[in-house]
Design a protein around this motif. Structure first.
Motif, PDB file in Angstrom:
ATOM      1  N   TYR A  36       0.799  -1.215   0.000  1.00  0.00           N
ATOM      2  CA  TYR A  36       0.000   0.000   0.000  1.00  0.00           C
ATOM      3  C   TYR A  36       0.846   1.286   0.000  1.00  0.00           C
ATOM      4  O   TYR A  36       0.623   2.183  -0.812  1.00  0.00           O
ATOM      5  N   LYS A  52      -1.714  15.146   3.001  1.00  0.00           N
ATOM      6  CA  LYS A  52      -1.878  14.736   4.401  1.00  0.00           C
ATOM      7  C   LYS A  52      -1.292  15.777   5.345  1.00  0.00           C
ATOM      8  O   LYS A  52      -1.875  16.085   6.386  1.00  0.00           O
ATOM      9  N   ALA A  71     -10.643   4.685   9.116  1.00  0.00           N
ATOM     10  CA  ALA A  71     -10.103   4.191   7.840  1.00  0.00           C
ATOM     11  C   ALA A  71      -8.627   4.549   7.762  1.00  0.00           C
ATOM     12  O   ALA A  71      -8.097   4.894   6.711  1.00  0.00           O
ATOM     13  N   ASP A  95      -9.869   0.874  11.597  1.00  0.00           N
ATOM     14  CA  ASP A  95     -10.005   0.454  10.202  1.00  0.00           C
ATOM     15  C   ASP A  95     -10.806  -0.837  10.193  1.00  0.00           C
ATOM     16  O   ASP A  95     -10.755  -1.631  11.139  1.00  0.00           O
ATOM     17  N   ASN A  97     -10.378  -3.232   8.187  1.00  0.00           N
ATOM     18  CA  ASN A  97      -9.621  -4.303   7.567  1.00  0.00           C
ATOM     19  C   ASN A  97      -8.414  -4.723   8.414  1.00  0.00           C
ATOM     20  O   ASN A  97      -7.510  -3.906   8.650  1.00  0.00           O
ATOM     21  N   ASN A 123     -16.059  -0.607  11.799  1.00  0.00           N
ATOM     22  CA  ASN A 123     -16.702  -0.107  10.592  1.00  0.00           C
ATOM     23  C   ASN A 123     -17.116   1.342  10.841  1.00  0.00           C
ATOM     24  O   ASN A 123     -17.764   1.643  11.851  1.00  0.00           O
ATOM     25  N   ALA A 124     -16.769   2.229   9.921  1.00  0.00           N
ATOM     26  CA  ALA A 124     -17.081   3.646  10.081  1.00  0.00           C
ATOM     27  C   ALA A 124     -18.581   3.890  10.248  1.00  0.00           C
ATOM     28  O   ALA A 124     -18.999   4.903  10.815  1.00  0.00           O
ATOM     29  N   ALA A 140      -9.284   9.757   5.798  1.00  0.00           N
ATOM     30  CA  ALA A 140      -8.507  10.120   4.611  1.00  0.00           C
ATOM     31  C   ALA A 140      -8.588   9.011   3.586  1.00  0.00           C
ATOM     32  O   ALA A 140      -8.211   7.873   3.878  1.00  0.00           O
ATOM     33  N   PHE A 141      -9.067   9.306   2.423  1.00  0.00           N
ATOM     34  CA  PHE A 141      -9.183   8.359   1.315  1.00  0.00           C
ATOM     35  C   PHE A 141      -9.928   7.100   1.762  1.00  0.00           C
ATOM     36  O   PHE A 141      -9.628   6.002   1.322  1.00  0.00           O
TER      37      PHE A 141
HETATM   38  C1  LIG Z   1      -7.155   4.057   0.599  1.00  0.00           C
HETATM   39  S1  LIG Z   1      -7.053   3.470   2.252  1.00  0.00           S
HETATM   40  C2  LIG Z   1      -6.631   4.918   3.150  1.00  0.00           C
HETATM   41  C3  LIG Z   1      -5.691   4.678   4.291  1.00  0.00           C
HETATM   42  C4  LIG Z   1      -5.135   5.910   5.010  1.00  0.00           C
HETATM   43  N1  LIG Z   1      -6.178   6.701   5.629  1.00  0.00           N
HETATM   44  C5  LIG Z   1      -4.332   6.769   4.075  1.00  0.00           C
HETATM   45  O1  LIG Z   1      -4.759   7.887   3.818  1.00  0.00           O
HETATM   46  O2  LIG Z   1      -3.270   6.362   3.610  1.00  0.00           O
HETATM   47  C6  LIG Z   1      -8.732   3.165   2.648  1.00  0.00           C
HETATM   48  C7  LIG Z   1      -8.941   2.425   3.953  1.00  0.00           C
HETATM   49  O3  LIG Z   1     -10.335   2.448   4.271  1.00  0.00           O
HETATM   50  C8  LIG Z   1     -10.634   1.239   4.949  1.00  0.00           C
HETATM   51  N2  LIG Z   1     -12.098   1.054   4.932  1.00  0.00           N
HETATM   52  C9  LIG Z   1     -12.884   0.723   3.885  1.00  0.00           C
HETATM   53  N3  LIG Z   1     -14.177   0.659   4.251  1.00  0.00           N
HETATM   54  C10 LIG Z   1     -14.229   0.977   5.570  1.00  0.00           C
HETATM   55  C11 LIG Z   1     -15.283   1.082   6.536  1.00  0.00           C
HETATM   56  N4  LIG Z   1     -16.543   0.855   6.191  1.00  0.00           N
HETATM   57  N5  LIG Z   1     -14.956   1.421   7.805  1.00  0.00           N
HETATM   58  C12 LIG Z   1     -13.662   1.643   8.157  1.00  0.00           C
HETATM   59  N6  LIG Z   1     -12.633   1.557   7.297  1.00  0.00           N
HETATM   60  C13 LIG Z   1     -12.891   1.224   6.010  1.00  0.00           C
HETATM   61  C14 LIG Z   1      -9.842   0.213   4.157  1.00  0.00           C
HETATM   62  O4  LIG Z   1      -9.669  -0.970   4.885  1.00  0.00           O
HETATM   63  C15 LIG Z   1      -8.537   0.969   3.907  1.00  0.00           C
HETATM   64  O5  LIG Z   1      -7.576   0.720   4.899  1.00  0.00           O
END
Ligand SMILES: C[S@@+](CC[C@H](N)C(=O)[O-])C[C@H]1O[C@@H](n2cnc3c(N)ncnc32)[C@H](O)[C@@H]1O
Lengths: 251, 209
Positions: A36, A52, A71, A95, A97, A123-124, A140-141
């Motif tokens: 990642y 960021k 997340a 997160d 995951n 889960n958010a 973020a993202f």
């Molecule tokens: C693109 S990554 C971003 C990671 C970090 N915030 C960054 O900016 O580098 C997206 C993250 O969102 C998490 N994610 C996806 N759906 C989610 C949910 N419903 N609740 C919490 N986290 C979630 C994924 O597991 C992943 O780690």
């Protein structure tokens, strides 16, 4: 957002049953977790670090605060926050995951920062934290991957302290036609190939590109934040709107 | 954005250099939670420094008042850090301090004892090259809001930060900036050509329509 009906939702450009999106998103992030950070640098030319940093600077974070990075993935924001809030403060990296959480935990402990950090699988959409708990929440993202974004915004509103700030950093819509063209070409041609070459996984990166296009634009997301009872909702475009930083305050 | 790239670059350079300097790191850890503001009077540099156990966090914006604010010119800062007598009370020699003076002295001692060539760092960071040429280049890019160029320059600054693990020496930066300049010009030429082609296509469409 145009939904075919209430039982399906977008997964990139595909329509999938609502209850399946979580699993599909999970597959994507299980698959990309290990590579990642490298991919982030490559894909954005390192610019994600600037997005960021700007987010951190505008968060108002200071020593002693309680911050939730939902997340949070591999923990880029969490790391900076943990340094700013210090011993008297606390950061929660949440997160959905466990692969991403594990990469995040390993990375942060390598950097000597875990004393004031909690790692929580959550889960958010239904955050497992008390009401009125955090001074700042960042996502973020992450929001574009969430199935029920309105539920997620309401959940964040609930756990934020009155006066606390939500910050949503997410890909958005650029209104510069030249840039859009370059960006589309990049996302749909270069990105999946990069994903294939580096992470051995073109599909996940195709999903990332598609999910970015499906995400609500600046004004729509602002409206969603207002609907979730945030006030002073604002956004700031970065890199010509490729990314936008939305902020809102819990009244 | 360009200034932010430079700030990240400076911050990560310092932190890489401090990574093996345990004495400095534990001294910085004791100041964790404090915020120092640096205002350079003769360069567009205004930074907040937040010490922590792995080094420093540098920010261009900090939304609360700092504990200590240090104001002075580049020369004043440079002379206070590179003075031979490291133990003397250096802050106060031209550099103006407001807020917690004790804290300023503590930070000064830490910086003086750190195994870091501050002069080199400051020279690099604040030299004409970075503070003016790059800044002006960034400004020009920004004014024309040509995002291609903007992101190009950012990529280059990031490249500096990521690929060259320590701070490159001055001649390297000079060459680098020349490269940026010529890239800049190339991008401009390509830009102009694209516009010309676009116009040709447009007028072709108009005449056939
Ligand atoms: C693109 S990554 C971003 C990671 C970090 N915030 C960054 O900016 O580098 C997206 C993250 O969102 C998490 N994610 C996806 N759906 C989610 C949910 N419903 N609740 C919490 N986290 C979630 C994924 O597991 C992943 O780690």
């Amino acid at each position: 957002m145009s939904k075919a009906d209430n039982n399906t939702t977008d997964f990139g450009y595909k329509e999938v049953p609502r209850e399946d999106k979580v699993k599909h998103v999970a597959d994507v992030f299980h698959s990309v977790a290990a590579k990642y950070d490298v991919m982030n640098d490559l894909m954005s030319g390192g610019i994600h670090r600037i997005w960021k940093k700007l987010t951190i600077e505008q968060s108002g974070a200071r020593a002693g605060m309680k911050i939730l990075d939902i997340a949070g993935g591999t923990g880029d924001l969490t790391l900076r926050f943990s340094r700013i809030v210090g011993k008297t403060g606390h950061v929660t990296l949440a997160d959905i995951n466990d692969s991403m959480l594990k990469v995040g935990r390993d990375k942060l402990s390598d950097k000597g920062a875990v004393a004031n950090i909690d790692f929580v699988q959550a889960n958010a959409e239904c955050l497992p934290f008390p009401d009125n708990h955090f001074d700042i929440i960042t996502i973020a993202f992450g929001l574009r991957n969430v199935t029920d974004k309105d539920a997620a915004l309401r959940s964040m509103q609930r756990v934020l302290k009155p006066g606390g700030k939500l910050m949503v950093l997410e890909f958005s819509k650029t209104n510069n036609p030249l840039l859009s063209g370059v960006y589309d070409f990049y996302s749909f041609n270069v990105l999946p190939k990069l994903g294939q070459a580096i992470a051995g996984d073109a599909e996940s990166y195709r999903y990332l590109a598609e999910s970015i296009r499906m995400h609500p634009d600046q004004e729509t997301l602002k409206g969603m934040m207002q609907a979730a009872d945030f006030v002073n909702c604002k956004f700031q475009n970065m890199t010509g709107g490729v990314v936008a930083l939305h902020t809102g305050i819990k009244p | 954005m360009l200034q932010t790239a430079l700030t990240i670059f400076l911050e990560s350079s310092v932190n890489k250099l401090l990574a093996t300097d345990n004495a400095t790191l534990s001294a910085l850890e004791k100041l964790s939670g404090k915020v120092f503001e640096f205002k350079i009077t003769d360069a567009p540099i205004h930074l907040f420094l937040l010490p922590h156990s792995s080094g420093i966090e540098l920010q261009q914006n900090y939304q609360h008042p700092a504990d200590t604010c240090l104001t002075g010119s580049i020369t004043e800062f440079r002379s206070l850090i590179t003075a031979d007598d490291k133990s003397s009370q250096l802050f106060g020699n031209g550099v103006n301090i407001s807020g917690d003076v004790q804290l300023a002295n503590k930070l000064q001692r830490i910086m003086a004892n750190a195994l870091i060539d501050w002069e080199g760092l400051i020279a690099n960071y604040s030299s004409d090259v970075i503070a003016h040429q790059l800044f002006n280049f960034g400004k020009a890019a920004f004014e024309q809001s040509s995002l291609t160029k903007e992101s190009l320059s950012l990529n280059l600054a990031e490249y500096l930060q990521e690929e060259i693990q320590t701070l490159p020496p001055r001649p390297q930066i000079d060459g680098f900036v020349e490269d940026i300049d010529s890239l800049n010009q190339q991008v401009e030429r390509i830009d102009a050509r694209i516009t010309a082609i676009e116009q040709k296509i447009l007028s072709a469409i108009k005449t056939t329509a």
